[in-house]
Design an enzyme around this catalytic site. Sequence first.
Site, mmCIF file in Angstrom:
data_model
loop_
_atom_site.group_PDB
_atom_site.id
_atom_site.type_symbol
_atom_site.label_atom_id
_atom_site.label_comp_id
_atom_site.label_asym_id
_atom_site.label_seq_id
_atom_site.Cartn_x
_atom_site.Cartn_y
_atom_site.Cartn_z
ATOM 1 N N VAL A 99 0.912 -1.146 0.000
ATOM 2 C CA VAL A 99 0.000 0.000 0.000
ATOM 3 C C VAL A 99 0.951 1.195 0.000
ATOM 4 O O VAL A 99 1.477 1.572 1.042
ATOM 5 C CB VAL A 99 -0.935 0.012 1.224
ATOM 6 C CG1 VAL A 99 -1.764 1.289 1.259
ATOM 7 C CG2 VAL A 99 -1.838 -1.220 1.235
ATOM 8 N N PRO A 100 1.232 1.746 -1.179
ATOM 9 C CA PRO A 100 2.350 2.672 -1.342
ATOM 10 C C PRO A 100 2.112 4.064 -0.768
ATOM 11 O O PRO A 100 1.976 5.063 -1.491
ATOM 12 C CB PRO A 100 2.544 2.703 -2.857
ATOM 13 C CG PRO A 100 1.171 2.458 -3.394
ATOM 14 C CD PRO A 100 0.541 1.487 -2.442
ATOM 15 N N CYS A 101 2.099 4.151 0.545
ATOM 16 C CA CYS A 101 1.851 5.419 1.227
ATOM 17 C C CYS A 101 2.911 6.466 0.880
ATOM 18 O O CYS A 101 2.654 7.662 1.029
ATOM 19 C CB CYS A 101 1.749 5.210 2.734
ATOM 20 S SG CYS A 101 3.115 4.300 3.470
ATOM 21 N N HIS A 102 4.054 6.029 0.374
ATOM 22 C CA HIS A 102 5.085 7.001 -0.028
ATOM 23 C C HIS A 102 4.632 7.823 -1.234
ATOM 24 O O HIS A 102 5.215 8.855 -1.518
ATOM 25 C CB HIS A 102 6.412 6.286 -0.330
ATOM 26 C CG HIS A 102 6.340 5.290 -1.438
ATOM 27 N ND1 HIS A 102 5.887 4.003 -1.239
ATOM 28 C CD2 HIS A 102 6.646 5.396 -2.753
ATOM 29 C CE1 HIS A 102 5.945 3.357 -2.390
ATOM 30 N NE2 HIS A 102 6.392 4.181 -3.330
ATOM 31 N N ARG A 103 3.573 7.406 -1.924
ATOM 32 C CA ARG A 103 3.058 8.142 -3.089
ATOM 33 C C ARG A 103 2.053 9.223 -2.703
ATOM 34 O O ARG A 103 1.518 9.903 -3.566
ATOM 35 C CB ARG A 103 2.416 7.168 -4.071
ATOM 36 C CG ARG A 103 3.399 6.171 -4.645
ATOM 37 C CD ARG A 103 2.726 5.194 -5.597
ATOM 38 N NE ARG A 103 3.651 4.112 -5.928
ATOM 39 C CZ ARG A 103 3.273 2.924 -6.357
ATOM 40 N NH1 ARG A 103 1.986 2.652 -6.536
ATOM 41 N NH2 ARG A 103 4.175 2.002 -6.624
#
Length: 178
Positions: free
Chosen positions: A139-143
């Site tokens: 879940v690419p929270c860095h995006r």
Amino acid sequence: ATVADNSLAYDVVESALGWVGILVSPRGLRRTSLPEPTVEGAMSALGPEVGRAAHDPGAVGPYVTEIAAYLRGEAVDLTRLPVDPHRGTDFFHRAWVACRAIPAGETRTYAWLAEAAGHPRAMRAAGQAMARNPLPLVVPCHRVVGSDGGLHGFGGSVGLPLKRRLLELERRGGVVAA
């Protein structure tokens, strides 16, 4: 090997960016860690459930393969991996699903995420969903970025520099030197 019903398995593996912990259930990924400088940091990031999980590299292996390839800068679609994020509110789950739809190398704002999760005015709640994300990388929270496009609020022991590196990794197709 596969994970038996009602059991959890984990492994901690070294990547180009650090140690990554992976915890799986029979349904899929339960928790992942961001790359951490130490094995202990990656284990700690998996939370208390890892204490009742079996160290089973075989069960975790297919997930390790995909996540390691991603961290090497390969074009890997981590949204194909089954997930089992068993905790969190309904809003958090919708935010996590929306976050997984952000294409690699692109960013969206917390406002976008709140709207995509069904509550356009819940930007702070969207931020909390990312802060409590049990599956960073998958879940690419860095995006997810601030309304000004700036990098904000990123966990792990290495914080915002890692967020920047992950975005650069995706945009350039390779691991960026520290």
